[in-house]
Design a protein around this motif. Structure first.
Motif, PDB file in Angstrom:
ATOM      1  N   LEU A  93       0.822  -1.357   0.031  1.00 35.00           N
ATOM      2  CA  LEU A  93       0.096   0.076  -0.035  1.00 35.00           C
ATOM      3  C   LEU A  93       0.810   1.280  -0.143  1.00 35.00           C
ATOM      4  O   LEU A  93       0.382   2.497  -0.715  1.00 35.00           O
ATOM      5  CB  LEU A  93      -0.860   0.074   1.111  1.00 35.00           C
ATOM      6  N   GLY A  94       2.011   1.279   0.581  1.00 35.15           N
ATOM      7  CA  GLY A  94       2.840   2.144   0.661  1.00 35.15           C
ATOM      8  C   GLY A  94       3.281   2.909  -0.579  1.00 35.15           C
ATOM      9  O   GLY A  94       3.927   4.010  -0.621  1.00 35.15           O
ATOM     10  N   VAL A  95       3.560   2.120  -1.617  1.00 40.55           N
ATOM     11  CA  VAL A  95       4.247   2.190  -2.866  1.00 40.55           C
ATOM     12  C   VAL A  95       3.072   2.949  -3.738  1.00 40.55           C
ATOM     13  O   VAL A  95       3.492   3.750  -4.843  1.00 40.55           O
ATOM     14  CB  VAL A  95       4.717   1.014  -3.442  1.00 40.55           C
ATOM     15  N   ILE A  96       1.784   2.931  -3.612  1.00 43.77           N
ATOM     16  CA  ILE A  96       0.819   3.461  -4.408  1.00 43.77           C
ATOM     17  C   ILE A  96       0.966   5.130  -4.548  1.00 43.77           C
ATOM     18  O   ILE A  96       1.149   5.537  -5.549  1.00 43.77           O
ATOM     19  CB  ILE A  96      -0.412   3.031  -3.936  1.00 43.77           C
ATOM     20  N   GLY A 260       5.984   2.025   7.003  1.00 46.93           N
ATOM     21  CA  GLY A 260       7.016   2.971   7.017  1.00 46.93           C
ATOM     22  C   GLY A 260       8.302   2.696   6.266  1.00 46.93           C
ATOM     23  O   GLY A 260       8.876   3.808   5.888  1.00 46.93           O
ATOM     24  N   LEU A 261       8.852   1.346   6.193  1.00 46.36           N
ATOM     25  CA  LEU A 261       9.496   1.185   5.188  1.00 46.36           C
ATOM     26  C   LEU A 261       9.374   1.737   3.791  1.00 46.36           C
ATOM     27  O   LEU A 261      10.411   2.236   3.251  1.00 46.36           O
ATOM     28  CB  LEU A 261      10.022  -0.336   5.122  1.00 46.36           C
ATOM     29  N   THR A 263       7.432   4.098   2.809  1.00 46.85           N
ATOM     30  CA  THR A 263       7.589   5.643   2.850  1.00 46.85           C
ATOM     31  C   THR A 263       8.948   5.955   2.882  1.00 46.85           C
ATOM     32  O   THR A 263       9.365   7.068   2.391  1.00 46.85           O
ATOM     33  CB  THR A 263       6.751   6.300   4.044  1.00 46.85           C
ATOM     34  N   PHE A 264      10.031   5.426   3.874  1.00 47.96           N
ATOM     35  CA  PHE A 264      11.369   5.807   4.079  1.00 47.96           C
ATOM     36  C   PHE A 264      11.987   5.946   2.645  1.00 47.96           C
ATOM     37  O   PHE A 264      12.896   6.705   2.139  1.00 47.96           O
ATOM     38  CB  PHE A 264      11.898   4.992   4.630  1.00 47.96           C
ATOM     39  N   PHE A 265      11.779   4.648   1.834  1.00 46.22           N
ATOM     40  CA  PHE A 265      12.582   4.405   0.678  1.00 46.22           C
ATOM     41  C   PHE A 265      12.025   4.997  -0.551  1.00 46.22           C
ATOM     42  O   PHE A 265      12.590   5.648  -1.377  1.00 46.22           O
ATOM     43  CB  PHE A 265      12.344   2.987   0.142  1.00 46.22           C
ATOM     44  N   SER A 266      10.609   5.521  -0.605  1.00 49.60           N
ATOM     45  CA  SER A 266       9.963   6.254  -1.248  1.00 49.60           C
ATOM     46  C   SER A 266      10.428   7.703  -1.397  1.00 49.60           C
ATOM     47  O   SER A 266      10.764   8.432  -2.490  1.00 49.60           O
ATOM     48  CB  SER A 266       8.492   6.278  -1.309  1.00 49.60           C
ATOM     49  N   ALA A 267      10.528   8.172  -0.065  1.00 51.03           N
ATOM     50  CA  ALA A 267      11.194   9.612  -0.078  1.00 51.03           C
ATOM     51  C   ALA A 267      12.517   9.770  -0.335  1.00 51.03           C
ATOM     52  O   ALA A 267      12.983  10.653  -0.923  1.00 51.03           O
ATOM     53  CB  ALA A 267      10.930   9.858   1.501  1.00 51.03           C
ATOM     54  N   LYS A 268      13.169   8.675  -0.084  1.00 50.32           N
ATOM     55  CA  LYS A 268      14.624   8.554  -0.237  1.00 50.32           C
ATOM     56  C   LYS A 268      15.009   8.650  -2.177  1.00 50.32           C
ATOM     57  O   LYS A 268      16.045   9.044  -2.582  1.00 50.32           O
ATOM     58  CB  LYS A 268      15.365   7.296   0.237  1.00 50.32           C
ATOM     59  N   ASN A 269      14.049   8.018  -2.582  1.00 55.79           N
ATOM     60  CA  ASN A 269      14.164   7.794  -4.160  1.00 55.79           C
ATOM     61  C   ASN A 269      13.270   8.852  -4.969  1.00 55.79           C
ATOM     62  O   ASN A 269      13.069   8.630  -6.077  1.00 55.79           O
ATOM     63  CB  ASN A 269      13.711   6.410  -4.636  1.00 55.79           C
ATOM     64  N   LYS A 270      12.769   9.805  -4.344  1.00 58.33           N
ATOM     65  CA  LYS A 270      11.921  11.046  -4.840  1.00 58.33           C
ATOM     66  C   LYS A 270      12.856  11.569  -5.964  1.00 58.33           C
ATOM     67  O   LYS A 270      13.885  12.021  -5.771  1.00 58.33           O
ATOM     68  CB  LYS A 270      11.433  11.839  -3.726  1.00 58.33           C
TER      69      LYS A 270
END
Length: 271
Positions: A93-96, A260-261, A263-270
């Motif tokens: 769900l976090g990747v959507i 949380g994981l 969200t963390f990686f998504s923000a890192k790869n923004k």
């Protein structure tokens, strides 16, 4: 050698052991999905040397996870099924939101894109009504037709592994060979591993080029499809509500950890 791919490969290998979780989704979460498709399709070309440093550590990590962690994943699904599934629901769900923002769906999606997204989500979600036998006995003897069946099962599973939202393990489960694959990995049955693995390898070659072409030619339509597949896969992974308070608390924690994981990686790869 890009040794950070050992970690990426481990995570992808773990996800590919679990029906309902796509290794392609993990690649999106970790921010190297496009690079993965390019490396896999480019490996079988005159420029193959450029991709060895990327693919070899990734393959080593995936192989290590598949061989060493198959028993652990089997144990977690057997004894802690609900919290484990909620962890992966959080990841999925976090990747959507990341994908929606990446493709700028608000401005780039037309009516046809939303229709494709809805159809993909419904098709994958409908798999929740399919009830394959997870306890089916693994194959112990091989015939010509069983070898062909295992090879093409690996081929189809590899296509699912590369496409976010569809799990290779779920494909194996629906085809009735999931128990055989897990048994082969946990017991190091080399003939079975070689047959399924060769199908996976051939599938990677063919499907990576096709998916890469479609993403380049029809990016918005492909992202609509991928987002729909991911949304639908959450219904497949959803294990039902926790049967007791302790399991409910554990599930909330694991779901939050997965979310949380991502969200963390998504923000890192923004960007």
């Amino acid at each position: 050698m890009e040794w950070k791919n050992l970690f990426r490969g481990l995570i992808m290998g773990i996800s590919d052991l679990i029906p309902g979780v796509s290794g392609g989704t993990i690649a999106v979460i970790l921010g190297f999905y496009d690079r993965l498709l390019g490396a896999v399709s480019g490996f079988f070309s005159k420029d193959w040397k450029q991709h060895i440093g990327f693919l070899l550590p990734l393959a080593m990590g995936m192989g290590t996870a598949l061989v060493l962690l198959s028993r652990l994943i089997h144990y977690l699904l057997e004894h802690h099924f609900v919290p484990t599934q909620f962890f992966f629901m959080g990841l999925i769900l976090g990747v959507i939101p990341y994908l929606v923002k990446r493709v700028d769906a608000k401005h780039n999606f037309a009516f046809r894109h939303w229709i494709i997204l809805l159809i993909a989500a419904v098709l994958i979600a409908s798999m929740v009504f399919v009830n394959p036998d997870r306890s089916a006995e693994p194959m112990t003897t091989l015939s010509f037709f069983s070898v062909l069946g295992l090879f093409f099962s690996g081929w189809l599973a590899s296509m699912a592994m590369l496409l976010p939202g569809i799990s290779g393990s779920l494909v194996l489960l629906l085809l009735g060979v999931y128990s055989t694959a897990i048994h082969a990995l946990s017991t190091l049955n080399l003939p079975l591993i070689a047959i399924i693995g060769s199908g996976v390898a051939v599938g990677f070659i063919v499907s990576s080029k096709s998916i890469r072409y479609l993403l380049a030619r029809y990016p918005h339509m492909m992202y609509a499809l991928i987002i729909g597949l991911i949304i639908g896969s959450t219904f497949v992974v959803f294990p039902g509500f926790a049967p007791d308070f302790g399991t409910m608390v554990a599930s909330i924690i694991t779901f939050g950890s997965g979310l949380g994981l991502t969200t963390f990686f998504s923000a890192k790869n923004k960007g």
